[in-house]
Scaffold this active site. Structure first.
Site, mmCIF file in Angstrom:
data_model
loop_
_atom_site.group_PDB
_atom_site.id
_atom_site.type_symbol
_atom_site.label_atom_id
_atom_site.label_comp_id
_atom_site.label_asym_id
_atom_site.label_seq_id
_atom_site.Cartn_x
_atom_site.Cartn_y
_atom_site.Cartn_z
ATOM 1 N N HIS A 15 41.933 116.110 -3.279
ATOM 2 C CA HIS A 15 42.585 115.795 -2.008
ATOM 3 C C HIS A 15 42.823 114.293 -1.888
ATOM 4 O O HIS A 15 41.877 113.520 -1.720
ATOM 5 C CB HIS A 15 41.688 116.292 -0.875
ATOM 6 C CG HIS A 15 42.262 116.125 0.487
ATOM 7 N ND1 HIS A 15 41.695 115.295 1.434
ATOM 8 C CD2 HIS A 15 43.345 116.672 1.078
ATOM 9 C CE1 HIS A 15 42.396 115.355 2.553
ATOM 10 N NE2 HIS A 15 43.406 116.181 2.357
ATOM 11 N N GLU A 42 46.716 115.565 -5.418
ATOM 12 C CA GLU A 42 47.539 115.815 -4.231
ATOM 13 C C GLU A 42 48.096 114.528 -3.649
ATOM 14 O O GLU A 42 47.341 113.704 -3.138
ATOM 15 C CB GLU A 42 46.709 116.532 -3.156
ATOM 16 C CG GLU A 42 47.539 116.925 -1.946
ATOM 17 C CD GLU A 42 46.879 116.632 -0.610
ATOM 18 O OE1 GLU A 42 47.334 117.207 0.388
ATOM 19 O OE2 GLU A 42 45.941 115.802 -0.554
ATOM 20 N N ASP A 44 50.363 113.110 -0.560
ATOM 21 C CA ASP A 44 51.153 113.304 0.655
ATOM 22 C C ASP A 44 52.369 112.389 0.541
ATOM 23 O O ASP A 44 52.231 111.220 0.165
ATOM 24 C CB ASP A 44 50.355 112.920 1.897
ATOM 25 C CG ASP A 44 49.144 113.802 2.121
ATOM 26 O OD1 ASP A 44 49.169 114.967 1.706
ATOM 27 O OD2 ASP A 44 48.159 113.304 2.718
ATOM 28 N N HIS A 57 48.979 109.106 3.413
ATOM 29 C CA HIS A 57 48.574 110.205 4.287
ATOM 30 C C HIS A 57 49.501 110.320 5.489
ATOM 31 O O HIS A 57 49.836 111.417 5.936
ATOM 32 C CB HIS A 57 47.139 109.977 4.751
ATOM 33 C CG HIS A 57 46.675 110.909 5.822
ATOM 34 N ND1 HIS A 57 46.797 112.274 5.723
ATOM 35 C CD2 HIS A 57 46.090 110.669 7.017
ATOM 36 C CE1 HIS A 57 46.304 112.836 6.811
ATOM 37 N NE2 HIS A 57 45.878 111.887 7.622
#
Length: 330
Positions: A15, A42, A44, A57
């Site tokens: 994450h 991951e 964003d 993020h």
């Protein structure tokens, strides 16, 4: 072309990288996650003024960069309303990529993760292309999240097309590609279904509703009928980890999603007591670390197909020990 990670075992999704141990969404965080055995990293994704996609993020970057320390950008501070929330700060869509590259990343949760502050100022903001190149180099998958797609489309900076273009440039446009695209909204996933063949993941939370108004609530979306509707366009479901439980008792969400043909990748497993359920905390210090491995093991016993974690090393250990236990029971 790289193959997708094996689906015979639950996948470990780093994450924002190994964000429990390095400032999130940095190459250092992704590299550490890969070294720790994560199957997937991951990013964003948010856009710049000149149309690049970068890994942050949020598009408001005062919490994750040193932008406030740059006097040349003081006039860029502004207030915007995004998905119904008023935010004041500096926003990626007001900076060119070259300008963003002059900033340095910092720890987003300095009180919770004070040790990570030692890495403040060492990393730039990575582009999506840089994340893809890193994934290709190490043979891991990527799991990009489209942040605020309706908002960005409304200001003429839609992210769906550049995301698909970058994936196609990488040779990733099939259900076997090492890619999962995720979104809390619905309509952009439905559009993406017609733009790419890669796997799509519908994110859901324990409260609220999609910002695009496509469903009355996330709760409605995870009803048996709602999950069947999600399965028309999505390959999997990404629920808040709390949705797997009603107190200490499991809910039916994993079984219901599987019955609809959806895989289940809950988010986000973190080691600090603050983020753990009471049964897995150790002491009363919010930033003290509890039994994250035990929490993940419980979820694995419910049959999840993968999980997001800020601590990939612990996630890999939990997954591997669960696998060994399963094999030993046969």
């Amino acid at each position: 072309m790289q193959a997708a990670p094996s689906l015979s075992d639950p996948i470990v999704i780093a994450h924002r990288g190994a964000s429990g141990e390095r400032p999130e969404h940095t190459i250092a965080a992704y590299e550490l996650a890969i070294a720790q055995g994560a199957d997937v990293i991951e990013p964003d994704l948010v856009p710049t003024k000149d149309g690049a996609l970068v890994a942050r993020h949020e598009n408001e970057i005062s919490e994750t960069t040193d932008v406030a320390d740059h006097p040349e950008f003081a006039s860029r501070k502004t207030t915007k309303t995004i998905d119904g929330k008023e935010l004041t700060g500096w926003f990626t869509e007001d900076f060119t990529l070259a300008e963003l590259k002059t900033l340095r990343a910092k720890e987003r949760l300095p009180l919770m993760r004070p040790d990570n502050r030692a890495f403040d100022g060492q990393e730039t903001i990575p582009t999506f292309e840089e994340v893809i190149a890193l994934a290709k180099k190490h043979g891991v998958a990527i799991y990009p999240e489209t942040k605020h797609p309706s908002y960005f489309a409304s200001i003429g900076k839609g992210t769906d097309a550049p995301l698909v273009a970058a994936l196609q440039k990488a040779g990733w446009d099939s259900a076997e590609a090492p890619v999962f695209i995720q979104s809390f909204e619905v309509k952009n996933l439905q559009r993406l279904r017609g733009m790419t063949k890669v796997r799509l993941i519908q994110l859901v939370d324990g409260a609220g509703a999609p910002a695009d108004g496509a469903a009355p609530s996330y709760a409605a979306m995870v009803s048996p009928a709602g999950l069947k509707a999600v399965a028309v366009y999505a390959w999997g479901l990404g629920p808040n980890k709390g949705m797997l439980w009603d107190g200490d008792a499991p809910t039916s969400i994993v079984a219901d999603a599987h019955a609809a043909g959806l895989r289940v990748h809950p988010w986000t497993y973190r080691a600090e007591n603050y983020f753990l359920p009471g049964r897995h905390r150790d002491g009363i210090n919010p930033r003290g670390r509890g039994d994250l491995q035990g929490e993940i093991a419980e979820a694995l016993r419910l049959g999840i197909d993968g999980f997001f974690t800020d601590f990939p090393a612990i996630g890999v250990k939990a997954r591997d020990e669960a696998r060994h236990a399963s094999l030993g029971a046969k």
